[in-house]
Design an enzyme around this catalytic site. Structure first.
Site, mmCIF file in Angstrom:
data_model
loop_
_atom_site.group_PDB
_atom_site.id
_atom_site.type_symbol
_atom_site.label_atom_id
_atom_site.label_comp_id
_atom_site.label_asym_id
_atom_site.label_seq_id
_atom_site.Cartn_x
_atom_site.Cartn_y
_atom_site.Cartn_z
ATOM 1 N N PHE A 65 0.800 -1.217 0.000
ATOM 2 C CA PHE A 65 0.000 0.000 0.000
ATOM 3 C C PHE A 65 0.840 1.278 0.000
ATOM 4 O O PHE A 65 0.802 2.053 -0.948
ATOM 5 C CB PHE A 65 -0.965 -0.007 1.195
ATOM 6 C CG PHE A 65 -2.064 -1.008 1.060
ATOM 7 C CD1 PHE A 65 -3.286 -0.657 0.500
ATOM 8 C CD2 PHE A 65 -1.883 -2.321 1.464
ATOM 9 C CE1 PHE A 65 -4.298 -1.588 0.343
ATOM 10 C CE2 PHE A 65 -2.897 -3.262 1.325
ATOM 11 C CZ PHE A 65 -4.108 -2.901 0.763
ATOM 12 N N GLU A 66 1.610 1.498 1.049
ATOM 13 C CA GLU A 66 2.295 2.780 1.194
ATOM 14 C C GLU A 66 3.728 2.514 1.656
ATOM 15 O O GLU A 66 4.013 2.411 2.838
ATOM 16 C CB GLU A 66 1.550 3.662 2.200
ATOM 17 C CG GLU A 66 1.843 5.124 2.036
ATOM 18 C CD GLU A 66 0.841 5.998 2.759
ATOM 19 O OE1 GLU A 66 0.285 6.919 2.113
ATOM 20 O OE2 GLU A 66 0.604 5.790 3.960
ATOM 21 N N GLN A 67 4.625 2.393 0.693
ATOM 22 C CA GLN A 67 5.999 2.025 0.962
ATOM 23 C C GLN A 67 6.935 3.102 0.429
ATOM 24 O O GLN A 67 6.852 3.473 -0.749
ATOM 25 C CB GLN A 67 6.314 0.674 0.290
ATOM 26 C CG GLN A 67 7.644 0.090 0.691
ATOM 27 C CD GLN A 67 7.918 -1.237 0.008
ATOM 28 O OE1 GLN A 67 9.027 -1.489 -0.419
ATOM 29 N NE2 GLN A 67 6.913 -2.092 -0.112
#
Length: 544
Positions: A374-376
Site C-alpha cells: 500500500f504505502e511504501q
C-alpha cells in the site's frame, strides 16, 4: 549494428510505433509508479526515456496491488494526430481470478498531459488498439477464464481463452459484436495481441508459452479482421525454446514496425540468464528486457527473421549508419529539485506522502514496511548491468527499532536485501542487514549479523557491490575514505524472476535504491544526500 537488448534492465512487453522518422516503445511497469515507460529513438539503436504517462491518480492508483500486478503489456499507437495508449491495471495475481480493468488514454504529444482514461472492459489483460485504413478502431484483449485453474506460479492453458475483438470509438465506447478471433497454437497461454495490415492481409501477432523459457511470438493472418486466422508456416516468428545455450532466452511478446524506407523489424521481450551462485540453474538478474530483430517478407506474404530460423540475434543490422553513444554512470546529488528520470517508486499516486526533494536532498517519509502493498517509501532505479556498484549518503535519527532507513537491492516484497540504519534498545543507533529470500506467503526475514552493529554517527555512507550472482554491502562514516564490509556475501539470484517461486510467479526485474520505514505510524524522515549507480565496477579490496 543494433545491440540487443536495446532497452536493458526491466523493460518488458515492448509495443513499438513509428511517427514520421521517430520510433517509440512503450513497456510494462507493473507495480512501479508512474506507469508505462516510453522510450524514443530516431535510429533504432539509441533510445531515450521521454515519458511515463500514467502519472496521476485519475490515470492509475495501484495501492493494494500484489507484486507483479499493475501495468501489464501496454499498447502504443498513433492516429488522428494523437498518441493512443491502451493499458491494464491488474489487481490480482494468485488464484483463479485476475480482476483486470482495461483503459485507453491519448495525448497529442508523447510527453504531454494524457487525458483521463476511458474505461473499456475487464474480460482479460494485454489490451491492444488497431486503427484500420477506413478510420474504424478495434479493441482486442485476451479473455481470462477463471474456470481454467490458472494460478500465479502455475499458469494453465485453459485460463487463456482466446483473443477477443470488438469495435470501439471514443464516442460510443465498445459497440457491435464481440468475437473470439484466435485461440492460438498448441503452445497455449495465448496473449498480447497486436494487428497490423499489409497487402490485404490482417496479421495478428500474439505471445505464447508464458513468460518463461518456453515463450514465443506467434504469427497468424486473415483477409478479414474477424477471421478465421491461419497460422504462420513455422507457427512462430521467434522463440528460443529448445535452445538452452543461446545467449538470448525467454523470447516473446513484441510488435511489428516498418522504417520510412520500407525495412521491417519486430520487437521482442527477452532475458539474459546467468548461472546461480553455485554455478547451477539460471536466473535473469536484469529482468525481462526489450530486443529487436530485422525481418523480411518472402513471396508467400509471410514475415520471417532476416537470418532465418527462430532465434533472435544479439547484433542486428541497423536501418542506417548510427553512432553508438556511451552509457555514462548515473550520479545525482538531488540538487535539481525534481526526481531524476531513472527513479520510480511503488504503487502510490500521491508521492508527496512518500518523499520530497529539498535542500539538495531526497527526503523519504517513513511509512509501511518493506512487505507492504500500500504505502511504501522506496525510491529506486533499475539494475541494468550484471556488475555494478551503488552508493548513497544517509542522515537519519531513528528512535526505536521500528524506524529504519537504508540501501536496498529489491525485486518485490518477498525478494530483497537491505542494509538499514535503525535504533536498538540499550545500544542506540545501529546497522542491521536483513533479507527476504522467497515470495510471500513463504518468505521470512533473515538477519545476517550476529547482532546489530553500533554506530556513533547519524551520517552514514552505504554501498552495495553486485557481481553477477553475488553481492556485498559496505558502510563508512560520512567523509571517511575506507569502506567496511558488513555481513556475508549475499545471493544476488534472489533478485530475479526465477528467485522464490520461479519464473511464472513474478516477472519484473531488479532495482537498487533507497528505503525508509516507520511502522510506529510516526512518519520519521530519512535524508539521502546523493545516489550513484556505476556499472562494471572493478573491486579494489586491498584499498579497503
Amino acid at each position: 549494428m543494433i545491440q540487443n537488448p536495446i532497452l536493458p534492465g526491466f523493460n518488458a512487453d515492448p509495443s513499438i510505433c513509428r511517427v514520421g522518422t521517430d520510433y517509440y516503445i512503450a513497456t510494462s511497469t507493473f507495480e512501479w509508479y508512474p506507469g508505462v515507460q516510453i522510450h524514443k529513438s530516431t535510429d533504432l539503436v539509441n533510445w531515450e526515456l521521454v515519458s511515463r504517462p500514467l502519472n496521476r491518480k485519475a490515470l492509475l492508483d495501484m495501492r493494494g496491488n500484489p507484486d507483479s500486478c499493475g501495468i501489464w503489456a501496454p499498447c502504443l499507437s498513433y492516429a488522428d494526430g494523437k498518441f493512443w495508449l491502451v493499458y491494464t491495471d491488474v489487481k490480482r495475481l494468485d488464484g483463479a481470478f485476475k480482476d483486470a480493468p482495461n483503459y485507453i488514454t491519448c495525448c497529442e504529444t508523447i510527453d504531454g498531459e494524457w487525458r483521463d482514461p476511458w474505461y473499456i472492459n475487464s474480460s482479460g489483460f494485454d489490451p491492444s488498439l488497431f486503427h484500420d485504413d477506413d478510420g474504424r478502431k478495434y479493441f482486442m484483449n485476451m479473455q481470462w477464464n477463471h474456470r481454467g485453474k490458472g494460478t500465479g506460479g502455475n499458469p494453465k492453458h485453459a485460463s487463456f481463452d482466446g483473443i477477443l475483438l470488438q469495435e470501439w470509438s471514443p464516442d460510443k465506447g465498445l459497440f457491435g459484436p464481440v468475437k473470439n478471433i484466435y485461440n492460438g497454437t498448441e503452445r497455449g497461454l495465448t496473449e498480447a495481441p497486436h494487428i497490423f495490415k499489409r497487402n490485404g492481409y490482417y496479421y495478428l501477432t500474439t505471445a505464447e508459452g508464458g513468460t518463461g523459457y518456453e515463450h514465443a511470438i506467434t504469427l497468424a493472418r486473415s483477409k478479414d479482421i474477424w477471421g478465421p486466422y491461419e497460422d504462420h508456416p513455422q507457427k512462430y516468428l521467434m522463440t528460443t525454446a529448445g535452445a538452452p545455450d543461446h545467449p538470448i532466452q525467454r523470447t516473446g511478446h513484441g510488435q511489428y514496425v516498418e522504417t520510412p524506407d520500407g525495412e521491417v523489424y519486430h520487437t521482442f521481450l527477452m532475458g539474459r540468464p546467468i548461472k546461480g551462485p553455485n554455478g547451477e540453474g539460471r536466473f535473469c538478474p536484469l529482468g525481462r528486457e526489450t530486443g529487436i530483430e530485422k525481418c523480411v517478407w518472402r513471396e508467400d506474404d509471410w514475415l520471417y527473421l532476416e537470418a532465418g530460423g527462430l532465434l533472435p540475434r544479439t547484433q542486428v543490422p541497423a536501418p542506417s549508419n548510427v553512432e553508438k553513444r556511451a552509457i555514462a554512470p548515473s550520479k545525482t546529488d538531488f540538487s535539481q529539485g525534481s526526481l531524476p528520470d531513472e527513479f520510480q517508486w511503488l504503487r502510490h499516486p500521491e508521492p508527496e506522502r512518500l518523499f520530497r526533494l529539498e535542500d539538495n536532498a531526497l527526503v523519504l517519509i517513513g511509512r509501511e514496511s518493506a512487505g507492504s502493498w500500500f504505502e511504501q517509501s522506496l525510491v529506486a532505479r533499475r539494475q541494468e548491468h550484471l556488475k555494478y556498484n551503488a552508493e548513497t549518503t544517509l542522515e537519519f535519527e531513528p528512535e526505536n527499532y521500528q524506524q529504519a532507513a537504508g540501501l536496498t537491492t529489491y525485486y518485490n516484497r518477498g525478494k530483497f536485501h537491505i542494509l538499514l540504519l535503525t535504533h536498538e534498545p540499550d545500544m542506540g543507533r545501529a546497522l542491521t542487514l536483513m533479507s527476504c529470500a522467497g515470495d510471500y506467503p513463504d518468505g521470512a526475514l533473515t538477519f545476517w549479523l550476529e547482532g546489530p552493529q553500533a554506530v556513533k554517527s547519524a551520517d552514514i555512507d552505504m554501498r552495495v557491490e553486485v557481481d553477477h550472482a553475488s553481492q556485498q554491502f559496505f558502510w563508512r562514516y560520512k567523509g571517511d575514505e575506507k569502506w567496511h564490509a558488513i555481513g556475508p556475501q549475499l545471493d544476488a539470484s534472489i533478485i530475479s524472476d526465477e528467485g522464490g517461486r520461479g519464473e511464472h510467479a513474478s516477472f519484473t526485474g531488479g532495482f537498487v535504491g533507497m528505503f525508509a520505514m516507520d511502522i510506529t505510524g510516526g512518519a520519521k524522515e530519512a535524508r539521502f544526500e546523493r545516489f550513484s549507480y556505476v556499472p562494471d565496477v572493478q573491486r579494489r579490496a586491498a584499498q579497503r
